[in-house]
Design a protein around this motif. Structure first.
Motif, short mmCIF file in Angstrom:
data_model
loop_
_atom_site.label_atom_id
_atom_site.label_comp_id
_atom_site.label_asym_id
_atom_site.label_seq_id
_atom_site.Cartn_x
_atom_site.Cartn_y
_atom_site.Cartn_z
N ALA A 1 8.57 -7.69 1.80
CA ALA A 1 9.92 -7.14 1.85
C ALA A 1 10.58 -7.22 0.47
N ASP A 2 10.34 -8.33 -0.24
CA ASP A 2 10.88 -8.47 -1.61
C ASP A 2 10.28 -7.40 -2.53
N PHE A 3 9.00 -7.09 -2.32
CA PHE A 3 8.36 -6.03 -3.12
C PHE A 3 9.07 -4.70 -2.89
N LEU A 4 9.37 -4.40 -1.64
CA LEU A 4 10.05 -3.14 -1.33
C LEU A 4 11.44 -3.09 -1.97
N VAL B 1 16.49 4.65 9.31
CA VAL B 1 15.53 4.37 8.24
C VAL B 1 14.54 5.54 8.13
N ASP B 2 13.89 5.61 6.98
CA ASP B 2 12.83 6.59 6.78
C ASP B 2 11.44 5.99 7.02
N GLY B 3 11.38 4.65 7.00
CA GLY B 3 10.10 4.00 7.19
C GLY B 3 10.25 2.65 7.86
N VAL B 4 9.21 2.27 8.61
CA VAL B 4 9.18 0.97 9.28
C VAL B 4 7.87 0.29 8.94
N PHE B 5 7.96 -0.92 8.39
CA PHE B 5 6.78 -1.69 8.03
C PHE B 5 6.62 -2.84 9.02
N LEU B 6 5.55 -2.77 9.82
CA LEU B 6 5.26 -3.83 10.77
C LEU B 6 4.23 -4.76 10.14
N LEU B 7 4.66 -5.97 9.81
CA LEU B 7 3.84 -6.88 9.03
C LEU B 7 3.49 -8.10 9.88
N CYS C 1 0.83 -1.21 0.00
CA CYS C 1 0.00 0.00 0.00
C CYS C 1 0.86 1.26 0.00
N ASP C 2 1.86 1.30 0.88
CA ASP C 2 2.61 2.53 1.13
C ASP C 2 4.04 2.48 0.63
N GLY C 3 4.44 1.37 0.05
CA GLY C 3 5.84 1.22 -0.34
C GLY C 3 6.36 2.28 -1.28
N MET C 4 5.53 2.71 -2.22
CA MET C 4 6.00 3.70 -3.21
C MET C 4 6.36 5.03 -2.57
N LEU C 5 5.85 5.30 -1.38
CA LEU C 5 6.21 6.52 -0.67
C LEU C 5 7.67 6.50 -0.24
#
Length: 273
Positions: free
Chosen positions: A156-159, A195-201, A133-137
């Motif tokens: 994570a592979d998508f990112l 980091v600039d972003g943290v994805f909690l999955l 959803c937010d990865g492109m940011l």
């Protein structure tokens, strides 16, 4: 597409609910993670479900899923991130998609683990629960993924595929997210990265995060004998309502929740005619 009932969770409770919605002639969508990520999948043998002895958890789940599919239930793989009710319709955000239904059945199991320090503070300011959803940011920027499932590794592979410099923490026990106006760093199990972003999955979100105002008791969703919550059109079943955390209990509660949700949807449909 609109549905009469949307079920959140594809374990025994959710599949039982979906089957019983279909048995009453109503449409139903089940939103869930892959079956392999259900905790029951890893059980070598389940010997306390009446009439179905000596089956593994994986065998039970596959049989339950096949039964619901053959009954006409629709399925969507994904994680529910938010919900909102407008004009007697529930709208459910699943990744970047949106579905709607007259009634919901919450059957996502137990959301384990407390929020990390900084997680709530930086939500929307560097913390996200959905990479696709937010990865492109965060394209071409450093990010951390705190992964708690096999699906998390795919995100994570998508990112990485969109140019992010990804640091992956596999099921970290302790983390702290910090920064100023936005996230600047994360420390997990003693390792700190900027980091600039943290994805909690995580596999599932806490019920109160999905449904603000939902009544809970000691972390479990409060329901009545019809498996109705305090929110109109929302029913719950299975582990999320409390113990015993057993397949038979989940299937029974799913039956009641499915019947109740189908009746609720039918009454709304009658009123709208």
């Amino acid at each position: 597409m609109s549905y009469d009932v949307l079920v959140i969770g594809g374990g025994p409770a959710g599949l039982s609910a979906a089957l019983n919605v279909r048995a009453r002639g109503r449409s139903v969508l089940v939103v869930s993670n892959p079956l392999e990520e259900n905790p029951l999948w890893r059980a070598e043998k389940v010997d306390n479900h009446l009439g179905m002895p000596d089956l593994s958890g994986a065998e039970l789940l596959k049989d339950f899923r096949r039964h619901a599919e053959e009954a006409g239930a629709a399925f969507l793989e994904g994680k529910v991130l938010n919900t909102v009710r407008m004009d007697e319709t529930w709208y459910v955000g699943i990744g970047s998609d949106m579905e709607n239904a007259r009634a919901l059945v919450l059957a996502g199991g137990v959301a384990r683990g407390k929020k990390y320090p900084g997680e709530e503070e930086f939500l929307g300011r560097g913390v996200s629960y959905c990479a696709t959803c937010d990865g492109m940011l965060y394209r071409n920027r450093p990010v951390a993924v705190l992964g708690f499932s096999d699906t998390a590794k795919k995100e994570a592979d998508f990112l990485s595929g969109i140019g992010c410099d990804v640091t992956y923490f596999d099921r970290p026990r302790s983390c702290t997210i910090s920064g100023g106006k936005t996230v600047e760093q994360v420390t997990c199990d003693g390792e700190t990265v900027r980091v600039d972003g943290v994805f909690l999955l995580r596999p599932t979100m806490a019920p109160t995060d999905l449904f603000p105002g939902l009544a809970v008791d000691k972390g479990y969703v409060t329901v009545d004998r019809k498996m109705a919550t305090n929110l109109s059109g929302v029913f719950a079943a299975g582990d999320c309502t409390g113990g015993p955390l057993q397949v038979s209990k989940a299937v029974g509660e799913g039956l009641i929740a499915g019947q109740s949700a189908a009746a609720f949807a039918a009454e709304l449909a009658r009123k709208s005619q």
